[in-house]
Structures are given as structure tokens and as C-alpha cells.
Design an enzyme around this catalytic site. Structure first.
Site, PDB file in Angstrom:
ATOM      1  N   GLU A 200       0.835  -1.205   0.000  1.00  0.00           N
ATOM      2  CA  GLU A 200       0.000   0.000   0.000  1.00  0.00           C
ATOM      3  C   GLU A 200       0.869   1.253   0.000  1.00  0.00           C
ATOM      4  O   GLU A 200       1.867   1.331   0.711  1.00  0.00           O
ATOM      5  CB  GLU A 200      -0.900  -0.024   1.251  1.00  0.00           C
ATOM      6  CG  GLU A 200      -1.797   1.191   1.357  1.00  0.00           C
ATOM      7  CD  GLU A 200      -2.787   1.063   2.493  1.00  0.00           C
ATOM      8  OE1 GLU A 200      -3.468   0.023   2.600  1.00  0.00           O
ATOM      9  OE2 GLU A 200      -2.877   2.009   3.291  1.00  0.00           O
TER      10      GLU A 200
ATOM     11  N   THR B  68      -3.901   4.909  -1.248  1.00  0.00           N
ATOM     12  CA  THR B  68      -4.903   5.432  -0.312  1.00  0.00           C
ATOM     13  C   THR B  68      -5.596   6.681  -0.862  1.00  0.00           C
ATOM     14  O   THR B  68      -5.122   7.322  -1.816  1.00  0.00           O
ATOM     15  CB  THR B  68      -4.267   5.784   1.051  1.00  0.00           C
ATOM     16  OG1 THR B  68      -3.311   6.828   0.838  1.00  0.00           O
ATOM     17  CG2 THR B  68      -3.601   4.583   1.683  1.00  0.00           C
ATOM     18  N   TYR B  69      -6.718   7.011  -0.220  1.00  0.00           N
ATOM     19  CA  TYR B  69      -7.537   8.162  -0.615  1.00  0.00           C
ATOM     20  C   TYR B  69      -7.733   9.029   0.615  1.00  0.00           C
ATOM     21  O   TYR B  69      -8.094   8.525   1.689  1.00  0.00           O
ATOM     22  CB  TYR B  69      -8.897   7.635  -1.098  1.00  0.00           C
ATOM     23  CG  TYR B  69      -9.810   8.692  -1.675  1.00  0.00           C
ATOM     24  CD1 TYR B  69      -9.667   9.102  -2.994  1.00  0.00           C
ATOM     25  CD2 TYR B  69     -10.836   9.240  -0.912  1.00  0.00           C
ATOM     26  CE1 TYR B  69     -10.527  10.057  -3.542  1.00  0.00           C
ATOM     27  CE2 TYR B  69     -11.699  10.199  -1.454  1.00  0.00           C
ATOM     28  CZ  TYR B  69     -11.531  10.588  -2.767  1.00  0.00           C
ATOM     29  OH  TYR B  69     -12.371  11.533  -3.314  1.00  0.00           O
TER      30      TYR B  69
ATOM     31  N   ALA C 151      -9.685  10.963   3.018  1.00  0.00           N
ATOM     32  CA  ALA C 151     -11.126  11.011   3.269  1.00  0.00           C
ATOM     33  C   ALA C 151     -11.658  12.427   3.071  1.00  0.00           C
ATOM     34  O   ALA C 151     -11.030  13.391   3.503  1.00  0.00           O
ATOM     35  CB  ALA C 151     -11.415  10.515   4.681  1.00  0.00           C
TER      36      ALA C 151
ATOM     37  N   HIS D 141      -8.111   3.105  -3.455  1.00  0.00           N
ATOM     38  CA  HIS D 141      -8.954   3.233  -2.264  1.00  0.00           C
ATOM     39  C   HIS D 141      -9.947   4.355  -2.539  1.00  0.00           C
ATOM     40  O   HIS D 141      -9.606   5.342  -3.206  1.00  0.00           O
ATOM     41  CB  HIS D 141      -8.142   3.637  -1.032  1.00  0.00           C
ATOM     42  CG  HIS D 141      -7.152   2.605  -0.575  1.00  0.00           C
ATOM     43  ND1 HIS D 141      -6.757   2.501   0.743  1.00  0.00           N
ATOM     44  CD2 HIS D 141      -6.474   1.649  -1.242  1.00  0.00           C
ATOM     45  CE1 HIS D 141      -5.877   1.511   0.860  1.00  0.00           C
ATOM     46  NE2 HIS D 141      -5.677   0.994  -0.337  1.00  0.00           N
TER      47      HIS D 141
ATOM     48  N   HIS E 149     -13.596  -2.063  15.196  1.00  0.00           N
ATOM     49  CA  HIS E 149     -13.479  -0.653  14.859  1.00  0.00           C
ATOM     50  C   HIS E 149     -13.792   0.202  16.089  1.00  0.00           C
ATOM     51  O   HIS E 149     -14.743  -0.081  16.823  1.00  0.00           O
ATOM     52  CB  HIS E 149     -14.457  -0.339  13.716  1.00  0.00           C
ATOM     53  CG  HIS E 149     -14.321   1.039  13.200  1.00  0.00           C
ATOM     54  ND1 HIS E 149     -15.071   2.099  13.671  1.00  0.00           N
ATOM     55  CD2 HIS E 149     -13.488   1.559  12.269  1.00  0.00           C
ATOM     56  CE1 HIS E 149     -14.712   3.204  13.025  1.00  0.00           C
ATOM     57  NE2 HIS E 149     -13.762   2.899  12.166  1.00  0.00           N
TER      58      HIS E 149
ATOM     59  N   LYS F  55     -20.996  -6.556   5.179  1.00  0.00           N
ATOM     60  CA  LYS F  55     -20.241  -5.802   4.164  1.00  0.00           C
ATOM     61  C   LYS F  55     -19.448  -6.759   3.273  1.00  0.00           C
ATOM     62  O   LYS F  55     -19.420  -6.615   2.055  1.00  0.00           O
ATOM     63  CB  LYS F  55     -19.301  -4.835   4.912  1.00  0.00           C
ATOM     64  CG  LYS F  55     -18.519  -3.911   4.052  1.00  0.00           C
ATOM     65  CD  LYS F  55     -17.827  -2.818   4.879  1.00  0.00           C
ATOM     66  CE  LYS F  55     -16.756  -3.311   5.818  1.00  0.00           C
ATOM     67  NZ  LYS F  55     -15.952  -2.214   6.408  1.00  0.00           N
TER      68      LYS F  55
ATOM     69  N   GLN G  68      -7.156  -3.888   9.076  1.00  0.00           N
ATOM     70  CA  GLN G  68      -6.327  -2.907   9.770  1.00  0.00           C
ATOM     71  C   GLN G  68      -5.111  -3.646  10.324  1.00  0.00           C
ATOM     72  O   GLN G  68      -5.167  -4.868  10.522  1.00  0.00           O
ATOM     73  CB  GLN G  68      -7.173  -2.293  10.912  1.00  0.00           C
ATOM     74  CG  GLN G  68      -6.579  -1.096  11.559  1.00  0.00           C
ATOM     75  CD  GLN G  68      -6.223  -0.027  10.528  1.00  0.00           C
ATOM     76  OE1 GLN G  68      -5.119  -0.066   9.989  1.00  0.00           O
ATOM     77  NE2 GLN G  68      -7.110   0.900  10.259  1.00  0.00           N
TER      78      GLN G  68
HETATM   79  P1  FAD Z   1     -17.604   1.108   7.774  1.00  0.00           P
HETATM   80  O1  FAD Z   1     -17.674  -0.247   7.206  1.00  0.00           O
HETATM   81  O2  FAD Z   1     -18.595   2.095   7.305  1.00  0.00           O
HETATM   82  O3  FAD Z   1     -17.667   0.970   9.354  1.00  0.00           O
HETATM   83  C1  FAD Z   1     -17.495   2.090  10.222  1.00  0.00           C
HETATM   84  C2  FAD Z   1     -18.177   1.801  11.555  1.00  0.00           C
HETATM   85  O4  FAD Z   1     -19.592   1.715  11.381  1.00  0.00           O
HETATM   86  C3  FAD Z   1     -17.785   0.484  12.210  1.00  0.00           C
HETATM   87  O5  FAD Z   1     -17.788   0.678  13.593  1.00  0.00           O
HETATM   88  C4  FAD Z   1     -18.889  -0.458  11.810  1.00  0.00           C
HETATM   89  O6  FAD Z   1     -19.043  -1.556  12.718  1.00  0.00           O
HETATM   90  C5  FAD Z   1     -20.081   0.470  11.806  1.00  0.00           C
HETATM   91  N1  FAD Z   1     -21.149   0.073  10.902  1.00  0.00           N
HETATM   92  C6  FAD Z   1     -20.996  -0.394   9.630  1.00  0.00           C
HETATM   93  N2  FAD Z   1     -22.197  -0.590   9.068  1.00  0.00           N
HETATM   94  C7  FAD Z   1     -23.125  -0.253  10.001  1.00  0.00           C
HETATM   95  C8  FAD Z   1     -24.551  -0.226  10.020  1.00  0.00           C
HETATM   96  N3  FAD Z   1     -25.280  -0.612   8.970  1.00  0.00           N
HETATM   97  N4  FAD Z   1     -25.178   0.224  11.155  1.00  0.00           N
HETATM   98  C9  FAD Z   1     -24.460   0.605  12.235  1.00  0.00           C
HETATM   99  N5  FAD Z   1     -23.104   0.607  12.255  1.00  0.00           N
HETATM  100  C10 FAD Z   1     -22.455   0.179  11.169  1.00  0.00           C
HETATM  101  N6  FAD Z   1      -9.128   5.719   5.473  1.00  0.00           N
HETATM  102  C11 FAD Z   1      -8.971   6.720   4.571  1.00  0.00           C
HETATM  103  O7  FAD Z   1      -9.398   7.827   4.837  1.00  0.00           O
HETATM  104  N7  FAD Z   1      -8.359   6.509   3.363  1.00  0.00           N
HETATM  105  C12 FAD Z   1      -7.884   5.296   2.987  1.00  0.00           C
HETATM  106  O8  FAD Z   1      -7.353   5.132   1.902  1.00  0.00           O
HETATM  107  C13 FAD Z   1      -8.020   4.216   3.916  1.00  0.00           C
HETATM  108  N8  FAD Z   1      -7.557   2.995   3.615  1.00  0.00           N
HETATM  109  C14 FAD Z   1      -7.752   1.959   4.492  1.00  0.00           C
HETATM  110  C15 FAD Z   1      -7.320   0.684   4.116  1.00  0.00           C
HETATM  111  C16 FAD Z   1      -7.507  -0.387   4.984  1.00  0.00           C
HETATM  112  C17 FAD Z   1      -7.035  -1.759   4.556  1.00  0.00           C
HETATM  113  C18 FAD Z   1      -8.138  -0.191   6.241  1.00  0.00           C
HETATM  114  C19 FAD Z   1      -8.327  -1.340   7.191  1.00  0.00           C
HETATM  115  C20 FAD Z   1      -8.565   1.073   6.612  1.00  0.00           C
HETATM  116  C21 FAD Z   1      -8.401   2.171   5.740  1.00  0.00           C
HETATM  117  N9  FAD Z   1      -8.833   3.441   6.068  1.00  0.00           N
HETATM  118  C22 FAD Z   1      -8.669   4.471   5.170  1.00  0.00           C
HETATM  119  C23 FAD Z   1      -9.436   3.730   7.386  1.00  0.00           C
HETATM  120  C24 FAD Z   1     -10.981   3.627   7.388  1.00  0.00           C
HETATM  121  O9  FAD Z   1     -11.519   4.608   6.535  1.00  0.00           O
HETATM  122  C25 FAD Z   1     -11.431   3.861   8.821  1.00  0.00           C
HETATM  123  O10 FAD Z   1     -11.056   2.759   9.624  1.00  0.00           O
HETATM  124  C26 FAD Z   1     -12.908   4.154   8.984  1.00  0.00           C
HETATM  125  O11 FAD Z   1     -13.144   4.686  10.286  1.00  0.00           O
HETATM  126  C27 FAD Z   1     -13.797   2.937   8.863  1.00  0.00           C
HETATM  127  O12 FAD Z   1     -13.846   2.508   7.594  1.00  0.00           O
HETATM  128  P2  FAD Z   1     -14.724   1.219   7.180  1.00  0.00           P
HETATM  129  O13 FAD Z   1     -14.586   1.120   5.718  1.00  0.00           O
HETATM  130  O14 FAD Z   1     -14.425   0.050   8.008  1.00  0.00           O
HETATM  131  O15 FAD Z   1     -16.211   1.781   7.549  1.00  0.00           O
END
Ligand code: FAD
Length: 324
Positions: free
Chosen positions: A54, A85-86, A88, A114, A185, A201, A211
Site C-alpha cells: 500500500e 490510499t484516498y 477522506a 482506495h 473498529h 459488508k 487494519q
Molecule cells: P464502515 O464499514 O462504514 O464501518 C465504520 C463503523 O460503522 C464500524 O464501527 C462499523 O461496525 C459500523 N457500521 C458499519 N455498518 C453499520 C450499520 N449498517 N449500522 C451501524 N453501524 C455500522 N481511510 C482513509 O481515509 N483513506 C484510505 O485510503 C483508507 N484505507 C484503508 C485501508 C484499509 C485496509 C483499512 C483497514 C482502513 C483504511 N482506512 C482508510 C481507514 C478507514 O476509513 C477507517 O477505519 C474508517 O473509520 C472505517 O472505515 P470502514 O470502511 O471500516 O467503515
């Protein structure tokens, strides 16, 4: 070949990093011309354990030069794919696009973009994804994202990453990955709730990348929980070698990962000697990778921080390639 993309690949010969179809290296400056078959990541994962890297889009010319060198060095390890990466909220929108498309066009590596949904409208996300499709990019990691608080951005039209997975599926035939969190998370009210949402998901996506974490048990527990919820899609383990005590602690805090006492103790024991800290960190990351592969992890994803040395050393320790 169903689902794969065949294309003609031309570029200036560069340090003999790639050869022509006959295996002879042309003179420096000559044009290499050959056919590359790009598999989607979902297909690559069916061929055995994946090893991926990455990167983040560089902010200035100096960082650009560092990344260019890193890409050249890591390309020689023939990674299964690489990702970019992107920022946010769209803070790296153009730079992420340009780097992903540039890697796809100018190197032999398969690139994944991303994309985070936070602070974007649905129309913006459709436009970004469509543009990737038009540029021939097949792979997107669909994420929630945590935009910087000081930018005071609007919340965005999509709330969770799963909605972005569905949006990407509607736009085109992409291979779609998602994030998974071995230590749940930080915003999750409970481990069970996070596992349930992750399972839902991942059911909609093709694979997950985790992570980073330091204890293999966190990873295996995640995979078992997902299995109990009926999901057995590939979960790639995210690896962050601890090469500096201060920076790894800071990053672990930011991501909500536990920085275990046993690792802190080992690093503190040699704390006065940065080279020794590095050696211990690389050694522990190697052991973690070996345990994960032995335990059946379908792939390792290295958070490179745009440097090549730590990844190359772990590669060599694992017997996967030369650090040279
Ligand atoms: P989600 O899947 O939306 O989850 C976020 C939270 O909401 C979790 O607590 C989950 O349990 C909860 N949740 C999900 N669905 C629901 C629902 N239907 N109802 C209630 N709660 C729910 N960040 C960046 O900004 N740029 C990047 O490029 C980037 N790359 C990453 C690459 C990897 C491999 C990883 C592991 C993380 C990366 N991140 C990046 C960080 C990520 O954006 C953060 O961890 C973010 O806070 C959560 O992302 P997620 O996609 O898991 O979100």
C-alpha cells in the site's frame, strides 16, 4: 479470459525491470512492447496467497521521487497487486486517481484505488468510480473514511462503506474490497456489532483487507467470527512493521490498534539504538507473517509508508525474494 483485461503494454525500458517476450533485455532507452494480462484482484486471490503493498499519494516533489524509487524497487518483488490510499473527504482525489492510473499504465503491477464515502455526494462517487472504469482500473477498496475534523466537511450522502460497495457494483464490473478490523473498529458499540456489520459488508464485496495488528490471535478470531456468520471470503492481513517506537505507537493509537506490552518491552529493551529497534521490529513482523500464512491467511498486505526497505527485508526473511 472471462473477467480479465488483456492489453498492449508499451513503455521505455527502465533498468531492466521488465523483459520482452523472448526474455532478452533491450538496450536502455528502447521501447518494450508486450502483452500484459491483468487479472482482477478477486481472480488473483484464487491463485494462492497474495502479497500486496500500500502507498499514499505524495504531497510534494521530494516525496514523489522517494515513491518513484520505492515503486521501482518493490516492482521487482512482483507483488500480486498494489493499492493507493484516498484522503477522506476528497483531499487526495486527483492525486490518488493519477497515481493509480500511472502505476497501471507505467508498471507491470496491478493497481487498486482506495475510495472513501465520507463527505461525498452520491453523484461525486459515481463520477470518481466511472472515471476509474474509463481508465481501465478494475479494483476498488470501498471505505468509510475519517475526514480531518478541522476541514469541517458535510457528512456525505452515504453513511457506511457497504453502501459504497453497492454503488460501485451499480457503476461497473469492478473487483471490490473492504476494510476489516481485527480489533473491532473504535466506533463500534461492541465486538459483536462490528463483526455483524463486517460480515454483511464482506458478503457484498469480494475480499477484505484488515487494519494492522500485532497479535495473530486478533486476526484468527476475526476470521472465525466471520465464518460463524457464514462468510468465508478472503480476509487479507494488514501488516505494519514496527520500525520506530514513537511512530508505531502513534499510528496504533490513531487506528485503534492495541500496541501490546510484550512488543513495547522488546522494543524498549533496545530503545537507545534505532538500528536495533528496527531489527527487532522487522523480526517480530516476520514472525507474525509466518504465523498468519501457516494459519491459512490468504494474503499479506504491507503498509509500506512509501518506503521499500522493511517490506523487502520481511520478504527475504520469509524466503519470498531477495532484499538486495
Ligand atoms: P464502515 O464499514 O462504514 O464501518 C465504520 C463503523 O460503522 C464500524 O464501527 C462499523 O461496525 C459500523 N457500521 C458499519 N455498518 C453499520 C450499520 N449498517 N449500522 C451501524 N453501524 C455500522 N481511510 C482513509 O481515509 N483513506 C484510505 O485510503 C483508507 N484505507 C484503508 C485501508 C484499509 C485496509 C483499512 C483497514 C482502513 C483504511 N482506512 C482508510 C481507514 C478507514 O476509513 C477507517 O477505519 C474508517 O473509520 C472505517 O472505515 P470502514 O470502511 O471500516 O467503515
Amino acid at each position: 479470459m472471462a473477467g480479465s483485461r488483456e492489453r498492449h503494454f508499451d513503455r521505455e525500458a527502465r533498468d531492466g525491470a521488465v523483459g520482452d517476450a523472448e526474455g532478452d533485455l533491450p538496450d536502455a532507452g528502447a521501447t518494450i512492447s508486450r502483452t500484459l494480462v491483468r487479472l482482477k484482484i478477486s481472480e488473483i486471490l484464487k491463485t494462492g496467497p497474495s502479497f500486496s503493498f500500500e502507498f499514499f499519494p505524495p504531497r510534494d516533489e521530494k516525496m514523489e521521487a522517494v515513491l518513484e524509487q520505492t515503486l521501482r524497487e518493490l516492482e521487482q518483488l512482483s507483488p500480486s497487486y498494489v493499492s493507493v490510499t484516498y484522503g477522506a473527504g476528497g483531499t487526495t482525489r486527483e492525486r490518488t486517481h493519477d497515481l493509480v492510473v500511472g502505476i497501471d499504465r507505467d508498471t507491470t503491477m496491478t493497481a487498486m484505488a482506495h475510495l472513501t464515502c465520507a463527505a461525498h455526494t452520491r453523484a461525486e462517487l459515481v463520477e470518481i468510480v466511472t472515471r476509474y472504469g474509463d481508465a481501465g482500473i478494475d479494483n476498488i477498496l470501498a471505505l468509510g473514511g475519517d475526514p480531518p475534523k478541522d476541514l469541517d466537511l458535510p457528512p456525505g450522502e452515504l453513511r457506511y462503506a457497504i453502501e459504497l460497495v453497492h454503488l460501485i457494483r451499480e457503476v461497473g464490473d469492478f473487483s471490490v474490497g473492504v476494510a476489516a478490523h481485527p480489533e473491532p473498529h473504535p466506533r463500534s458499540p461492541s465486538r459483536e456489532s462490528d463483526r455483524r456489520h463486517s460480515a454483511e459488508k464482506l458478503r457484498a464485496a469480494d475480499f477484505a483487507i484488515t487494519q494492522f495488528f500485532f497479535d495473530a490471535e486478533h486476526y484468527f478470531e476475526l476470521v472465525e467470527s466471520l465464518g460463524r456468520l457464514g462468510v468465508d471470503k478472503p480476509v487479507i492481513a494488514g501488516i505494519m512493521p514496527a520500525t520506530s517506537l514513537a511512530s508505531i505507537k502513534r499510528m496504533a493509537e490513531m487506528q485503534g490498534s492495541e500496541f501490546p506490552q510484550w512488543l513495547a518491552d522488546k522494543l524498549h529493551a533496545v530503545g537507545d539504538d534505532p538500528a536495533a529497534v528496527r531489527r527487532v521490529g522487522i523480526g517480530e513482523a516476520t514472525k507474525l507473517c509466518a504465523t498468519l500464512l501457516e494459519g491459512g491467511a490468504p494474503g499479506l498486505h504491507f503498509y509500506t509508508l512509501n518506503r521499500s526497505t522493511a517490506t523487502r527485508e520481511i520478504y527475504e526473511n520469509l524466503g519470498l525474494g531477495r532484499a538486495g
